[in-house]
Design a protein around this motif. Structure first.
Motif, short mmCIF file in Angstrom:
data_model
loop_
_atom_site.label_atom_id
_atom_site.label_comp_id
_atom_site.label_asym_id
_atom_site.label_seq_id
_atom_site.Cartn_x
_atom_site.Cartn_y
_atom_site.Cartn_z
N ASN A 7 29.74 -46.91 58.99
CA ASN A 7 30.77 -46.48 59.93
C ASN A 7 30.27 -45.38 60.86
O ASN A 7 30.67 -45.30 62.02
N THR A 8 29.39 -44.51 60.36
CA THR A 8 28.78 -43.48 61.21
C THR A 8 27.92 -44.13 62.29
O THR A 8 27.96 -43.74 63.46
N ALA B 69 28.33 -47.20 63.48
CA ALA B 69 29.24 -47.86 64.41
C ALA B 69 29.88 -46.86 65.36
O ALA B 69 30.05 -47.14 66.56
N HIS B 70 30.23 -45.68 64.84
CA HIS B 70 30.83 -44.64 65.69
C HIS B 70 29.83 -44.12 66.72
O HIS B 70 30.17 -43.93 67.89
N THR C 235 24.87 -51.72 56.20
CA THR C 235 25.88 -51.95 55.16
C THR C 235 25.30 -51.69 53.77
O THR C 235 26.04 -51.33 52.85
N ASN D 90 38.53 -50.25 60.22
CA ASN D 90 37.39 -49.72 59.48
C ASN D 90 36.27 -50.75 59.53
O ASN D 90 36.34 -51.77 58.86
N PRO D 91 35.24 -50.52 60.35
CA PRO D 91 34.19 -51.54 60.52
C PRO D 91 33.58 -52.03 59.21
O PRO D 91 33.39 -53.23 59.03
N TYR D 92 33.28 -51.11 58.32
CA TYR D 92 32.66 -51.49 57.04
C TYR D 92 33.59 -52.37 56.22
O TYR D 92 33.19 -53.43 55.72
N GLU E 24 29.49 -47.37 53.00
CA GLU E 24 30.54 -47.31 54.02
C GLU E 24 30.32 -46.17 55.02
O GLU E 24 30.43 -46.37 56.23
N GLU E 25 30.00 -45.00 54.52
CA GLU E 25 29.84 -43.85 55.42
C GLU E 25 28.70 -44.07 56.40
O GLU E 25 28.84 -43.81 57.61
#
Length: 235
Positions: free
Chosen positions: A53-54, A56-57, A45, A155-157, A49-50
């Motif tokens: 989320n990357t 998490a993906h 974190t 959106n996880p973030y 954000e990018e």
């Protein structure tokens, strides 16, 4: 005439106790490994954000096409569920044995507080983990009244940021970290003791220091993101 005798009950009980302690140590070490990896992911974190989320993906697509979507996560979940069951079973079995065993008043007083912390701290952690899974994984609940809707929940973030902008949510998280820290400090030491790594005074001190260091690392590492969010350093 040769006769055979059954193993004595004390010897059998000792073997069972050793097996339970080994199960508890092994399952506990699985948790330690998972917690350290999870802490690393949470610290993403700080990168924005990018990056978060990357990460998490990629957890969900790791191993494709050999593994299906979320295949790795399901493997980890199954391993953790098995470890949880084994850990809880061993813990309650050992506590039951300890409660019925003879001990001096001094020994009982010395261990009572530590046992209480481990027992009720463990119960609190289980309840928190259930909520944590519902909150961020299963139901994706935004507890922030000012941040609602699919854009937040999917959106996880944004879900993490929205959640820890709420002071009471951050407080619950920090209390869980306190319980986790106490559990880890004692648990990591006990695992080393079970594995025979505390046989000398120097090894005993090293095992204690290792338990405290792991606990401190995990508590601080997990506390940084929610506190940074709460105080507006991460938005």
């Amino acid at each position: 005439m040769a006769t055979t005798t059954a193993p004595s009950r004390p010897a059998s009980a000792r073997r069972t106790t050793i097996a339970l302690k080994t199960l508890m140590a092994g399952s506990g070490l699985v948790f330690v490994g998972y917690v350290l990896l999870h802490m690393y992911g949470n610290l993403k974190t700080l990168a924005g954000e990018e990056a978060f989320n990357t990460y998490a993906h990629h957890l969900r697509t790791f191993g494709e096409p050999i593994l299906p979507y979320e295949g790795l996560l399901w493997i980890v979940r199954v391993v953790l569920i098995v470890a949880v069951i084994g850990h809880i079973y061993a813990a309650f079995a050992l506590w039951s044995r300890a409660g019925t065993a003879r001990r001096t008043k001094y020994a009982a007083a010395k261990t009572a507080m530590r046992t209480a912390w481990m027992r009720w701290g463990g119960v609190f952690l289980i309840l928190f983990i259930v909520w944590h899974l519902l909150h961020f994984t299963i139901m994706k609940i935004s507890v922030n009244p000012d941040a609602q809707g699919p854009d937040i929940e999917n959106n996880p973030y944004q879900l993490v940021v929205a959640s820890f902008q709420v002071p009471w949510m951050t407080l619950i998280y920090l209390l869980a970290l306190g319980a986790l820290g106490l559990h880890l400090a004692h648990g990591v030491f006990s695992a080393q003791q079970t594995l025979g790594l505390t046989g000398t005074p120097a090894k005993y001190r090293r095992a204690k220091a290792t338990g405290n260091a792991v606990a401190a690392l995990v508590v601080v590492g997990f506390a940084i993101p929610p506190l940074a969010i709460l105080f507006g350093l991460i938005k």
